[in-house]
Design an enzyme around this catalytic site. Structure first.
Site, PDB file in Angstrom:
ATOM      1  N   GLY A   1       0.842  -1.183   0.000  1.00  0.00           N
ATOM      2  CA  GLY A   1       0.000   0.000   0.000  1.00  0.00           C
ATOM      3  C   GLY A   1       0.879   1.235   0.000  1.00  0.00           C
ATOM      4  O   GLY A   1       2.104   1.160   0.198  1.00  0.00           O
ATOM      5  N   TYR A   2       0.245   2.379  -0.208  1.00  0.00           N
ATOM      6  CA  TYR A   2       0.992   3.627  -0.372  1.00  0.00           C
ATOM      7  C   TYR A   2       0.634   4.618   0.724  1.00  0.00           C
ATOM      8  O   TYR A   2      -0.533   4.888   0.979  1.00  0.00           O
ATOM      9  CB  TYR A   2       0.741   4.202  -1.771  1.00  0.00           C
TER      10      TYR A   2
END
Length: 156
Positions: free
Chosen positions: A28-29
């Site tokens: 994820g970011y």
């Protein structure tokens, strides 16, 4: 400072993956800024925090640091929201090179991307017959973009 030089392609025929073992990746970011993306990734019982700079051609700066897997899981759950990428990565040798082939799951189901890291941008390499269109410079196929705008919504 690390520099990542990679070429990225769609895969048009995945039959070459039959019978191969892959490894599941979840990522994820934490930041989607144009100048730098910050990614958290889990692979098995290992985890990393990766900062990638803006892409110029096929190159960008890259910094990667191992982190505790429990911290990575907490970041994915608490900070990344619904934009988590789930994929299986296969390492595929081909004529002296190793391709990383990602088969995406979830909202990105149906997308298969092959990446090849190079020593320099104009380095020649053999093209396996399963490669499709090159998407190296297409931001729609960056993992950070796919976390916000999944493949099922991309006009391919």
């Amino acid at each position: 400072m690390g520099i990542e030089i990679e070429r990225k392609f769609r895969v048009r025929d995945s039959a070459f993956l039959d019978g191969r073992d892959g490894e599941r990746l979840t990522q994820g970011y934490l930041s989607h800024d144009k100048r730098a993306t910050v990614r958290v990734r889990i692979k098995g019982e290992q985890a990393w925090l990766t900062i990638k700079g803006e892409t110029h051609g096929a190159s960008r700066s890259e910094f990667e640091y191992p982190i505790p897997p429990d911290d990575a899981r907490a970041m994915l759950d608490e900070l990344c929201g619904e934009g988590v990428i789930d994929k299986t990565r296969y390492l595929v040798p081909h004529q002296g090179h190793t391709w990383e082939v990602d088969v995406f799951h979830g909202d990105n189901q149906g997308l298969i991307i092959a990446e090849l890291e190079l020593d320099h941008e104009d380095q020649p390499f053999p093209h396996p017959d399963w490669l499709g269109d090159e998407v190296t410079g297409d931001p729609r196929y960056y993992n950070s973009a796919l976390s916000k705008t999944p493949y099922k919504t991309v006009d391919s």
